[in-house]
Design a protein around this motif. Structure first.
Motif, PDB file in Angstrom:
ATOM      1  N   ARG A   7       7.681 -21.023  23.407  1.00 21.40           N
ATOM      2  CA  ARG A   7       7.687 -20.370  22.092  1.00 21.40           C
ATOM      3  C   ARG A   7       8.628 -21.082  21.132  1.00 21.40           C
ATOM      4  O   ARG A   7       8.351 -21.188  19.927  1.00 21.40           O
ATOM      5  N   ALA A  11       7.705 -23.041  17.416  1.00 18.66           N
ATOM      6  CA  ALA A  11       8.287 -22.518  16.172  1.00 18.66           C
ATOM      7  C   ALA A  11       8.042 -23.427  14.960  1.00 18.66           C
ATOM      8  O   ALA A  11       7.699 -22.924  13.872  1.00 18.66           O
ATOM      9  N   PRO A  12       8.177 -24.768  15.076  1.00 20.13           N
ATOM     10  CA  PRO A  12       7.973 -25.619  13.890  1.00 20.13           C
ATOM     11  C   PRO A  12       6.553 -25.562  13.329  1.00 20.13           C
ATOM     12  O   PRO A  12       6.338 -25.927  12.169  1.00 20.13           O
ATOM     13  N   PHE A  13       5.594 -25.086  14.122  1.00 15.30           N
ATOM     14  CA  PHE A  13       4.211 -25.050  13.648  1.00 15.30           C
ATOM     15  C   PHE A  13       3.891 -23.762  12.894  1.00 15.30           C
ATOM     16  O   PHE A  13       2.772 -23.602  12.385  1.00 15.30           O
ATOM     17  N   ASN A  14       4.851 -22.824  12.848  1.00 15.67           N
ATOM     18  CA  ASN A  14       4.663 -21.577  12.091  1.00 15.67           C
ATOM     19  C   ASN A  14       3.378 -20.854  12.507  1.00 15.67           C
ATOM     20  O   ASN A  14       2.506 -20.565  11.691  1.00 15.67           O
ATOM     21  N   LEU A  15       3.280 -20.549  13.800  1.00 21.11           N
ATOM     22  CA  LEU A  15       2.068 -19.943  14.361  1.00 21.11           C
ATOM     23  C   LEU A  15       2.219 -18.446  14.630  1.00 21.11           C
ATOM     24  O   LEU A  15       1.401 -17.868  15.343  1.00 21.11           O
ATOM     25  N   THR A  16       3.236 -17.832  14.089  1.00 19.17           N
ATOM     26  CA  THR A  16       3.525 -16.427  14.406  1.00 19.17           C
ATOM     27  C   THR A  16       2.311 -15.539  14.195  1.00 19.17           C
ATOM     28  O   THR A  16       1.990 -14.677  15.032  1.00 19.17           O
ATOM     29  N   ARG A  17       1.587 -15.755  13.123  1.00 18.52           N
ATOM     30  CA  ARG A  17       0.432 -14.904  12.814  1.00 18.52           C
ATOM     31  C   ARG A  17      -0.727 -15.142  13.774  1.00 18.52           C
ATOM     32  O   ARG A  17      -1.535 -14.244  14.023  1.00 18.52           O
ATOM     33  N   ARG A  18      -0.804 -16.358  14.331  1.00 17.00           N
ATOM     34  CA  ARG A  18      -1.957 -16.712  15.160  1.00 17.00           C
ATOM     35  C   ARG A  18      -1.670 -16.680  16.657  1.00 17.00           C
ATOM     36  O   ARG A  18      -2.591 -16.674  17.467  1.00 17.00           O
TER      37      ARG A  18
END
Length: 333
Positions: A7, A11-18
């Protein structure tokens, strides 16, 4: 390597929503990202970039990132497993029928038993139970104190709905009845102490697969495919399904990989060749080997004597033993 490590790397890919799910086991990493059908094509470059970044992490043996349009099902209940005496459950699955999944499951189970492991085999294909024929079993299981006793053949304990219904009877059952039969063979059969229970899964990605994933809690899945593109498409769906339910994929095996003429020795790639190996590499899962298309396999199955037991010195028996050794090593790891 832990889930928190993965996880953090995401984090650098900003995937929180997906981010739909992360599963880590023995260096094998699977990540699910939600996406609508319309979004999938546009997200493919991102999927490949994330997959490459995960593979580069220290301690990661392989990584697979899949896009799914469905949220992951709820986690299995934390209640005691329905198989308390079974150390490991291994699902043998395929995205479609006709790829020889049951043949692989039977010979894998017998090969594991030959290696010294206490092994069971569950025929979870309710509509098309083939294991009784392939193992030469025709009698019904005993019932002791309300629990069915699995039959034994070739060193393997076996349960199948085929033991309970006539061979020529079609089972015209709706979903709840199928789920009830599966639950009975899982929870009301006395499997005893087993090192590994091999489950011959029904083809597809439906209710039966979800039930088994939640009830039996497999330690891993073996995906069976033939080399041609249409089978590989369905195998890909199988890998994605197991990623969604948190079951690690132990690898992909290419069945009917090639045919060698028994008279002249000429090799023919009837269904193509190498497609499953390439697909396994693309998905970031191990490739578990090639099983040739041989007359001996069909003859042994029809005779109720798995080729790994009836022709142990043959090339195909050696291929199945190698598959079993890789599965046993993955479970031990």
């Amino acid at each position: 390597m832990t889930e928190d490590d993965i996880r953090a790397a995401l984090a650098p890919f900003n995937l929180t929503r997906r981010l739909d799910g992360v599963h880590v086991r023995d260096g094998l990493v699977q990540v699910s990202l939600t996406a609508t059908r319309e979004e999938a094509a546009g997200l493919e470059p991102l999927r490949r970039e994330v997959e490459a970044a995960l593979r580069a992490l220290p301690g990661v043996k392989s990584a697979a990132v899949v896009l799914t349009a469905h949220a992951a099902p709820p986690a299995p209940p934390t209640a005691e497993t329905v198989l308390p005496g079974v150390k490991h459950v291994v699902a043998v699955a395929s995205g479609k029928g006709g790829v020889g999944k049951s043949t692989v499951a039977v010979n894998l189970a017998v090969a594991l038993a030959q290696s010294g492991l206490k092994t069971g085999l569950l025929d979870a294909d309710i509509y098309g139970p083939s294991l009784p024929k392939m193992l030469g079993l025709t009698r019904k299981p005993e019932v002791r104190e309300g629990r069915m006793i699995p039959l034994e053949a070739w060193g393997v304990r076996v349960m199948s709905i085929g033991f309970l219904v006539p061979e020529d009877k079609a089972l015209i059952w709706r979903g709840p009845m199928v789920m009830g039969a599966l639950n009975q063979m899982l929870g009301q059969a006395d499997w005893g102490e087993l090192d590994v229970l091999v489950v011959d899964m029904p083809p597809g990605t439906g209710d039966a697969q979800l039930t088994l994933a939640q009830k039996a809690k497999p330690a891993g899945a073996v995906i069976v495919s033939t080399p041609q593109d249409i089978a590989l498409l369905d195998a890909r769906r199988g890998v994605q399904m197991f990623a969604q339910v948190g079951v690690p994929v132990l690898g992909v095996v290419e069945n009917m990989s090639y045919f060698c003429c028994p008279n002249c020795g000429h090799r023919s790639d009837i269904f193509g060749h190498g497609g499953a190996r390439a697909e396994a590499e693309r998905l970031g899962v191990p490739f578990l080997g090639e099983i040739p298309l041989q007359l001996a396999i069909r003859e042994a199955g029809d005779a109720g004597a798995p080729v790994v037991a009836s022709q142990p010195q043959s090339q195909v028996a050696e291929a199945f033993r190698d598959l079993a050794a890789q599965v046993a090593q993955a479970l031990a790891g």
